[in-house]
Design an enzyme around this catalytic site. Structure first.
Site, PDB file in Angstrom:
ATOM      1  N   CYS A  34      14.671   5.534  -4.327  1.00 24.70           N
ATOM      2  CA  CYS A  34      15.641   4.847  -3.699  1.00 24.70           C
ATOM      3  C   CYS A  34      16.749   5.757  -3.442  1.00 24.70           C
ATOM      4  O   CYS A  34      17.610   5.447  -2.421  1.00 24.70           O
ATOM      5  CB  CYS A  34      16.244   3.653  -4.325  1.00 24.70           C
ATOM      6  SG  CYS A  34      15.146   2.271  -4.889  1.00 24.70           S
ATOM      7  N   HIS A  35      17.053   6.689  -3.933  1.00 27.98           N
ATOM      8  CA  HIS A  35      18.044   7.789  -3.879  1.00 27.98           C
ATOM      9  C   HIS A  35      18.168   8.456  -2.342  1.00 27.98           C
ATOM     10  O   HIS A  35      18.927   9.094  -1.964  1.00 27.98           O
ATOM     11  CB  HIS A  35      18.117   8.878  -5.026  1.00 27.98           C
ATOM     12  CG  HIS A  35      16.796   9.640  -4.849  1.00 27.98           C
ATOM     13  ND1 HIS A  35      15.776   9.268  -5.454  1.00 27.98           N
ATOM     14  CD2 HIS A  35      16.687  11.036  -4.485  1.00 27.98           C
ATOM     15  CE1 HIS A  35      14.765  10.292  -5.348  1.00 27.98           C
ATOM     16  NE2 HIS A  35      15.357  11.324  -4.817  1.00 27.98           N
TER      17      HIS A  35
END
Length: 109
Positions: free
Chosen positions: A51-52
Protein backbone atom coordinates in the site's frame (compact mmCIF):
# COMPACT_ATOMS: atom_id res chain seq x y z
CA UNK A 1 -14.29 -3.96 -5.31
CA UNK A 2 -11.74 -3.93 -2.47
CA UNK A 3 -10.26 -7.25 -3.65
CA UNK A 4 -9.78 -5.80 -7.15
CA UNK A 5 -7.98 -2.79 -5.64
CA UNK A 6 -5.71 -5.09 -3.64
CA UNK A 7 -4.98 -7.20 -6.74
CA UNK A 8 -3.85 -4.08 -8.64
CA UNK A 9 -1.73 -2.85 -5.72
CA UNK A 10 0.02 -6.24 -5.55
CA UNK A 11 1.18 -5.70 -9.15
CA UNK A 12 2.97 -2.38 -8.50
CA UNK A 13 6.67 -3.11 -8.99
CA UNK A 14 9.21 -2.31 -6.31
CA UNK A 15 10.66 1.17 -6.81
CA UNK A 16 7.52 2.41 -8.59
CA UNK A 17 4.33 4.10 -7.39
CA UNK A 18 0.86 4.72 -8.70
CA UNK A 19 -1.97 7.03 -7.71
CA UNK A 20 -5.46 6.48 -6.39
CA UNK A 21 -6.76 7.87 -9.68
CA UNK A 22 -4.65 5.51 -11.79
CA UNK A 23 -6.04 2.56 -9.85
CA UNK A 24 -9.55 3.91 -10.33
CA UNK A 25 -8.92 4.07 -14.09
CA UNK A 26 -7.63 0.49 -14.06
CA UNK A 27 -10.90 -0.47 -12.38
CA UNK A 28 -12.75 1.15 -15.26
CA UNK A 29 -14.10 4.22 -13.47
CA UNK A 30 -11.84 7.26 -12.95
CA UNK A 31 -14.32 8.65 -10.41
CA UNK A 32 -13.54 5.90 -7.90
CA UNK A 33 -10.29 7.36 -6.55
CA UNK A 34 -11.82 8.12 -3.12
CA UNK A 35 -13.17 4.58 -2.92
CA UNK A 36 -9.66 3.30 -3.73
CA UNK A 37 -8.32 5.39 -0.84
CA UNK A 38 -11.00 4.02 1.45
CA UNK A 39 -10.14 0.45 0.43
CA UNK A 40 -6.45 1.03 1.14
CA UNK A 41 -7.10 2.78 4.44
CA UNK A 42 -8.90 -0.31 5.69
CA UNK A 43 -6.57 -2.80 4.05
CA UNK A 44 -5.35 -5.83 5.94
CA UNK A 45 -1.79 -5.79 7.19
CA UNK A 46 -0.25 -8.03 4.58
CA UNK A 47 3.42 -7.90 3.55
CA UNK A 48 2.37 -8.85 0.01
CA UNK A 49 0.15 -5.77 -0.26
CA UNK A 50 2.48 -2.78 -0.86
CA UNK A 51 0.00 0.00 0.00
CA UNK A 52 2.94 2.35 0.55
CA UNK A 53 3.36 2.47 -3.25
CA UNK A 54 0.11 4.43 -3.69
CA UNK A 55 0.20 8.24 -3.49
CA UNK A 56 -2.08 11.06 -4.57
CA UNK A 57 -2.02 12.70 -8.00
CA UNK A 58 0.62 15.20 -6.84
CA UNK A 59 2.92 12.52 -5.47
CA UNK A 60 2.05 13.42 -1.89
CA UNK A 61 2.23 10.76 0.77
CA UNK A 62 -0.83 9.81 2.78
CA UNK A 63 -1.22 11.56 6.10
CA UNK A 64 -3.52 8.67 7.03
CA UNK A 65 -1.13 5.88 5.97
CA UNK A 66 -2.62 3.03 7.95
CA UNK A 67 0.49 0.94 8.51
CA UNK A 68 2.86 3.15 10.48
CA UNK A 69 2.03 6.68 9.35
CA UNK A 70 3.42 9.09 6.76
CA UNK A 71 7.01 8.77 7.97
CA UNK A 72 6.88 4.98 7.58
CA UNK A 73 5.49 5.34 4.06
CA UNK A 74 8.38 7.60 3.10
CA UNK A 75 10.96 5.28 4.65
CA UNK A 76 9.53 2.29 2.76
CA UNK A 77 9.59 4.18 -0.54
CA UNK A 78 13.10 5.53 0.02
CA UNK A 79 14.22 1.99 0.83
CA UNK A 80 13.04 0.99 -2.65
CA UNK A 81 14.93 3.87 -4.26
CA UNK A 82 11.89 6.02 -5.04
CA UNK A 83 13.05 9.61 -5.70
CA UNK A 84 11.45 12.60 -4.00
CA UNK A 85 11.26 16.23 -5.08
CA UNK A 86 12.67 19.02 -2.94
CA UNK A 87 9.07 19.68 -1.80
CA UNK A 88 8.93 16.17 -0.35
CA UNK A 89 6.64 14.58 -2.94
CA UNK A 90 7.37 11.45 -4.95
CA UNK A 91 8.85 12.37 -8.33
CA UNK A 92 6.03 10.89 -10.41
CA UNK A 93 7.79 11.81 -13.65
CA UNK A 94 10.41 9.17 -12.87
CA UNK A 95 8.48 6.36 -11.16
CA UNK A 96 4.76 6.51 -12.02
CA UNK A 97 3.37 3.06 -12.81
CA UNK A 98 0.20 2.89 -14.88
CA UNK A 99 -0.06 -0.86 -15.31
CA UNK A 100 0.63 -0.50 -19.03
CA UNK A 101 3.79 -2.62 -18.76
CA UNK A 102 1.81 -5.58 -17.41
CA UNK A 103 -0.82 -5.18 -20.13
CA UNK A 104 1.84 -5.29 -22.86
CA UNK A 105 3.41 -8.39 -21.27
CA UNK A 106 0.02 -10.15 -21.11
CA UNK A 107 -0.72 -9.29 -24.74
CA UNK A 108 2.65 -10.65 -25.92
CA UNK A 109 2.19 -14.02 -24.16
Amino acid sequence: MFQKVYAIVREIPEGRVTTYGEIACMLGNPRLSRAVGYALHGSPEDPGLPCHRVVNRFGELSRAFEHGGINEQRLLLEGEGVPFTKEGNVDLGQVLWTGAEQERERESE
